[in-house]
Write a protein that holds these residues in place. Structure first.
Motif, PDB file in Angstrom:
ATOM      1  N   UNK A   1      11.584  19.209  11.121  1.00  0.00           N
ATOM      2  CA  UNK A   1      11.485  18.353   9.961  1.00  0.00           C
ATOM      3  C   UNK A   1      11.899  16.947  10.375  1.00  0.00           C
ATOM      4  N   UNK A   2      11.018  16.007  10.111  1.00  0.00           N
ATOM      5  CA  UNK A   2      11.288  14.633  10.465  1.00  0.00           C
ATOM      6  C   UNK A   2      11.921  13.902   9.283  1.00  0.00           C
ATOM      7  N   UNK A   3      12.995  13.167   9.579  1.00  0.00           N
ATOM      8  CA  UNK A   3      13.714  12.416   8.551  1.00  0.00           C
ATOM      9  C   UNK A   3      13.918  10.996   9.054  1.00  0.00           C
ATOM     10  N   UNK A   4      13.664  10.031   8.180  1.00  0.00           N
ATOM     11  CA  UNK A   4      13.855   8.630   8.527  1.00  0.00           C
ATOM     12  C   UNK A   4      15.041   8.100   7.724  1.00  0.00           C
ATOM     13  N   UNK A   5      16.000   7.509   8.414  1.00  0.00           N
ATOM     14  CA  UNK A   5      17.155   6.906   7.747  1.00  0.00           C
ATOM     15  C   UNK A   5      16.762   5.495   7.321  1.00  0.00           C
ATOM     16  N   UNK A   6      16.709   5.277   6.023  1.00  0.00           N
ATOM     17  CA  UNK A   6      16.341   3.965   5.496  1.00  0.00           C
ATOM     18  C   UNK A   6      17.560   3.084   5.240  1.00  0.00           C
ATOM     19  N   UNK A   7      18.682   3.726   4.946  1.00  0.00           N
ATOM     20  CA  UNK A   7      19.916   2.979   4.679  1.00  0.00           C
ATOM     21  C   UNK A   7      21.088   3.869   5.064  1.00  0.00           C
ATOM     22  N   UNK A   8      22.028   3.307   5.799  1.00  0.00           N
ATOM     23  CA  UNK A   8      23.216   4.062   6.196  1.00  0.00           C
ATOM     24  C   UNK A   8      24.417   3.127   6.160  1.00  0.00           C
ATOM     25  N   UNK A   9      25.032   3.072   5.006  1.00  0.00           N
ATOM     26  CA  UNK A   9      26.216   2.239   4.816  1.00  0.00           C
ATOM     27  C   UNK A   9      27.372   3.144   4.419  1.00  0.00           C
ATOM     28  N   UNK A  10      28.553   2.611   4.398  1.00  0.00           N
ATOM     29  CA  UNK A  10      29.739   3.418   4.105  1.00  0.00           C
ATOM     30  C   UNK A  10      29.612   4.214   2.810  1.00  0.00           C
ATOM     31  N   UNK A  11      29.174   3.560   1.755  1.00  0.00           N
ATOM     32  CA  UNK A  11      29.124   4.222   0.459  1.00  0.00           C
ATOM     33  C   UNK A  11      27.742   4.676   0.026  1.00  0.00           C
ATOM     34  N   UNK A  12      26.732   4.486   0.882  1.00  0.00           N
ATOM     35  CA  UNK A  12      25.370   4.802   0.447  1.00  0.00           C
ATOM     36  C   UNK A  12      24.482   5.185   1.632  1.00  0.00           C
ATOM     37  N   UNK A  13      23.713   6.258   1.442  1.00  0.00           N
ATOM     38  CA  UNK A  13      22.761   6.722   2.459  1.00  0.00           C
ATOM     39  C   UNK A  13      21.439   7.021   1.765  1.00  0.00           C
ATOM     40  N   UNK A  14      20.340   6.570   2.381  1.00  0.00           N
ATOM     41  CA  UNK A  14      18.991   6.872   1.896  1.00  0.00           C
ATOM     42  C   UNK A  14      18.228   7.537   3.031  1.00  0.00           C
ATOM     43  N   UNK A  15      17.681   8.719   2.779  1.00  0.00           N
ATOM     44  CA  UNK A  15      16.891   9.440   3.775  1.00  0.00           C
ATOM     45  C   UNK A  15      15.497   9.704   3.233  1.00  0.00           C
ATOM     46  N   UNK A  16      14.486   9.416   4.031  1.00  0.00           N
ATOM     47  CA  UNK A  16      13.108   9.704   3.658  1.00  0.00           C
ATOM     48  C   UNK A  16      12.634  10.903   4.474  1.00  0.00           C
ATOM     49  N   UNK A  17      12.148  11.930   3.776  1.00  0.00           N
ATOM     50  CA  UNK A  17      11.677  13.150   4.421  1.00  0.00           C
ATOM     51  C   UNK A  17      10.171  13.057   4.606  1.00  0.00           C
ATOM     52  N   UNK A  18       9.702  13.268   5.834  1.00  0.00           N
ATOM     53  CA  UNK A  18       8.275  13.171   6.120  1.00  0.00           C
ATOM     54  C   UNK A  18       7.485  14.257   5.398  1.00  0.00           C
ATOM     55  N   UNK A  19       8.068  15.434   5.272  1.00  0.00           N
ATOM     56  CA  UNK A  19       7.413  16.512   4.546  1.00  0.00           C
ATOM     57  C   UNK A  19       7.407  16.161   3.058  1.00  0.00           C
ATOM     58  N   UNK A  20       6.351  16.524   2.360  1.00  0.00           N
ATOM     59  CA  UNK A  20       6.274  16.251   0.932  1.00  0.00           C
ATOM     60  C   UNK A  20       7.049  17.245   0.093  1.00  0.00           C
ATOM     61  N   UNK A  21       7.588  18.281   0.726  1.00  0.00           N
ATOM     62  CA  UNK A  21       8.305  19.344   0.022  1.00  0.00           C
ATOM     63  C   UNK A  21       9.679  18.856  -0.449  1.00  0.00           C
ATOM     64  N   UNK A  22       9.986  19.127  -1.702  1.00  0.00           N
ATOM     65  CA  UNK A  22      11.256  18.685  -2.287  1.00  0.00           C
ATOM     66  C   UNK A  22      12.381  19.702  -2.131  1.00  0.00           C
ATOM     67  N   UNK A  23      12.095  20.886  -1.624  1.00  0.00           N
ATOM     68  CA  UNK A  23      13.069  21.972  -1.604  1.00  0.00           C
ATOM     69  C   UNK A  23      14.365  21.593  -0.898  1.00  0.00           C
ATOM     70  N   UNK A  24      14.289  21.161   0.330  1.00  0.00           N
ATOM     71  CA  UNK A  24      15.507  20.864   1.094  1.00  0.00           C
ATOM     72  C   UNK A  24      16.237  19.639   0.546  1.00  0.00           C
ATOM     73  N   UNK A  25      15.546  18.526   0.273  1.00  0.00           N
ATOM     74  CA  UNK A  25      16.281  17.398  -0.313  1.00  0.00           C
ATOM     75  C   UNK A  25      16.968  17.753  -1.636  1.00  0.00           C
TER      76      UNK A  25
END
Length: 88
Positions: A1-25
């Motif tokens: 599963x490919x994941x792209x980190x869009x934001x990684x700060x102390x209080x906030x993280x944004x991860x984009x999942x390449x798969x369209x499946x919502x199950x794991x997120x």
């Protein structure tokens, strides 16, 4: 599963999942919401057929650490279930 980190700060993280499946997120967000330090955890997907799920985590402190702990807990639970199923 490919994941792209869009934001990684102390209080906030944004991860984009390449798969369209919502199950794991969704599973990760649900586990994160059980943690006291988490202010927000949710998944956004623009369109069911073309969008990529985006997991957004906001914490009072160390959002990345909280995310890793939640993933480890889920991994342990899955291994335990796997072990139980193999015994049957």
């Amino acid at each position: 599963m490919e994941i792209k980190v869009l934001k990684n700060e102390s209080g906030e993280v944004w991860l984009e999942f390449e798969s369209g499946d919502l199950t794991i997120p969704d599973l990760i967000a649900s586990r994160l919401l059980e943690r006291e330090n988490i202010e927000f955890a949710g998944v956004r997907k623009d369109h069911p057929e073309v969008g990529k799920p985006l997991l957004v985590v906001k914490a009072k402190r160390n959002a990345g650490g909280e995310l890793l702990k939640a993933i480890e807990e889920l991994e342990d639970e899955i291994k335990s279930m796997e072990s139980s199923l193999k015994k049957q």
